[in-house]
Design a protein around this motif. Structure first.
Motif, PDB file in Angstrom:
ATOM      1  N   VAL A  47       6.632   9.186   7.868  1.00 32.45           N
ATOM      2  CA  VAL A  47       6.515   9.602   6.471  1.00 32.45           C
ATOM      3  C   VAL A  47       6.203   8.399   5.582  1.00 32.45           C
ATOM      4  CG1 VAL A  47       7.809  10.517   4.497  1.00 32.45           C
ATOM      5  CG2 VAL A  47       7.972  11.639   6.721  1.00 32.45           C
ATOM      6  N   ALA A  48       6.855   7.268   5.848  1.00 36.04           N
ATOM      7  CA  ALA A  48       6.636   6.072   5.028  1.00 36.04           C
ATOM      8  C   ALA A  48       5.193   5.591   5.119  1.00 36.04           C
ATOM      9  CB  ALA A  48       7.597   4.963   5.461  1.00 36.04           C
ATOM     10  N   SER A  53      -0.360   5.375   2.909  1.00 38.03           N
ATOM     11  CA  SER A  53      -1.778   5.689   3.061  1.00 38.03           C
ATOM     12  C   SER A  53      -2.262   6.620   1.961  1.00 38.03           C
ATOM     13  CB  SER A  53      -2.027   6.330   4.430  1.00 38.03           C
ATOM     14  OG  SER A  53      -3.380   6.681   4.591  1.00 38.03           O
ATOM     15  N   ALA A  54      -1.406   7.550   1.531  1.00 40.11           N
ATOM     16  CA  ALA A  54      -1.787   8.471   0.459  1.00 40.11           C
ATOM     17  C   ALA A  54      -1.963   7.729  -0.860  1.00 40.11           C
ATOM     18  CB  ALA A  54      -0.745   9.572   0.311  1.00 40.11           C
ATOM     19  N   GLY A  55      -1.044   6.800  -1.160  1.00 37.16           N
ATOM     20  CA  GLY A  55      -1.162   5.987  -2.367  1.00 37.16           C
ATOM     21  C   GLY A  55      -0.944   6.738  -3.661  1.00 37.16           C
ATOM     22  N   ARG A 130      -9.023   0.287  -0.863  1.00 35.49           N
ATOM     23  CA  ARG A 130      -7.665   0.048  -1.371  1.00 35.49           C
ATOM     24  C   ARG A 130      -6.775  -0.543  -0.284  1.00 35.49           C
ATOM     25  NH1 ARG A 130      -2.696   2.530  -1.512  1.00 35.49           N
ATOM     26  NH2 ARG A 130      -3.425   4.135  -0.056  1.00 35.49           N
ATOM     27  N   LYS A 131      -6.872  -0.015   0.918  1.00 33.01           N
ATOM     28  CA  LYS A 131      -6.034  -0.512   2.009  1.00 33.01           C
ATOM     29  C   LYS A 131      -6.458  -1.915   2.437  1.00 33.01           C
ATOM     30  CE  LYS A 131      -6.333   3.119   4.780  1.00 33.01           C
ATOM     31  NZ  LYS A 131      -6.028   4.024   5.930  1.00 33.01           N
ATOM     32  N   TRP A 169       1.436  -3.916   5.924  1.00 33.74           N
ATOM     33  CA  TRP A 169       0.342  -3.021   5.572  1.00 33.74           C
ATOM     34  C   TRP A 169      -0.480  -2.664   6.792  1.00 33.74           C
ATOM     35  CZ3 TRP A 169      -2.476  -0.402   1.773  1.00 33.74           C
ATOM     36  CH2 TRP A 169      -1.833  -0.265   0.544  1.00 33.74           C
ATOM     37  N   PHE A 170      -1.415  -1.745   6.592  1.00 34.72           N
ATOM     38  CA  PHE A 170      -2.340  -1.358   7.642  1.00 34.72           C
ATOM     39  C   PHE A 170      -3.267  -2.524   7.976  1.00 34.72           C
ATOM     40  CE2 PHE A 170      -1.414   2.210   4.884  1.00 34.72           C
ATOM     41  CZ  PHE A 170      -1.058   3.214   5.768  1.00 34.72           C
TER      42      PHE A 170
END
Length: 290
Positions: A47-48, A53-55, A130-131, A169-170
């Motif tokens: 979920v986190a 990712s949704a931001g 963004r990522k 982060w990713f």
């Protein structure tokens, strides 16, 4: 907690243990009560990461109506679709929504999604940008003065003068040039053609230790000191003269943490010294509840 009542067993695409929970007699359940604790931990981790990712400003499991085509994971969006189908949603005790950092701050993806100017494929590209930059809210891509966009981030570049995100982060490879042209179009949603925000940002809501982005320079008006990032988490402190310029480096010393009264600041090089911008915004003593 699930706000929807239990439903029939025909739905098969909701993964365990969510699917199992829908068949309980009560109208709510706690995902933390699963007897296998690693399952609980893995759910929270999933979920986190999905929320990061949704931001967005609201949990993706609470707001199930807003389309989020940029999400790359599969089964949690599947659960989200199911919740929308039954007019339900989850209220989580921990949403993992990243906090706003300044007064009048807002979420980048909220602006992009609400504009309805971008197709699902373009939303995906913008989210990749963004990522790659590792940013979530407008304050993350704005200079400390709260007025201008960080110029390197506008172009999709990391720079020694740019802030660095302190979160895990990713791993996101740099998107192609066409994606950054799209990113610059998206910047027009919150700034003009000169990179000036349409809504300037106000005071910081958190001290440096709690801020998401780590800046190369901070200024503390209490001690009249400028702090420059040194190595790792260390900062080198410099005394500042009345012209807002640093004294000679001989008078500097290293700190392993910043004082709570320090705020990010932009500096410019003047010969062998630094000069910081005059606009220093304070930190609120009690951040407003979100």
């Amino acid at each position: 907690y699930c706000s929807a009542p239990p439903v029939s067993a025909e739905v098969t695409f909701v993964p365990f243990p969510w699917y199992k929970a829908f068949h309980r007699s009560q109208h709510s359940f706690d995902i933390g009560d699963h007897p296998v604790k690693p399952v609980h931990s893995l759910l929270k981790i999933a979920v986190a990461w999905t929320q990061l990712s949704a931001g967005t400003s609201v949990s993706f499991l609470e707001d199930v109506d807003t389309p989020l085509p940029h999400l790359e994971v599969k089964w949690l969006p599947s659960l989200r679709s199911y919740l929308k189908h039954i007019h339900g949603y989850f209220e989580l005790d921990e949403t993992f929504v990243q906090p706003l950092q300044r007064l009048d701050d807002s979420y980048i993806m909220d602006h992009i999604i609400n504009s309805q100017r971008f197709s699902p494929s373009k939303l995906h590209l913008l989210n990749c940008c963004r990522k790659y930059l590792q940013v979530t809210t407008i304050s993350d891509i704005t200079l400390p003065d709260g007025i201008r966009l960080e110029p390197n981030f506008e172009l999709g570049n990391h720079s020694p003068t740019s802030p660095k995100c302190g979160l895990h982060w990713f791993y996101q490879e740099r998107p192609p040039d066409d994606a950054w042209k799209l990113w610059q179009r998206a910047n027009c949603l919150w700034s003009d053609e000169h990179g000036t925000l349409t809504t300037p940002l106000g005071a910081w809501l958190f001290p440096p230790s709690q801020q998401r982005m780590k800046w190369p320079f901070y200024y503390d008006s209490v001690t009249d000191s400028l702090y420059a990032h040194d190595e790792g988490s260390n900062y080198r402190s410099y005394f500042v003269n009345p012209n807002r310029q640093t004294q000679t480096p001989i008078n500097s010393f290293v700190l392993d943490s910043l004082p709570d009264t320090a705020s990010p600041v932009t500096v410019s090089q003047i010969q062998d010294r630094w000069q910081h911008d005059q606009a220093i915004l304070p930190i609120l003593q009690q951040p407003p509840l979100q």
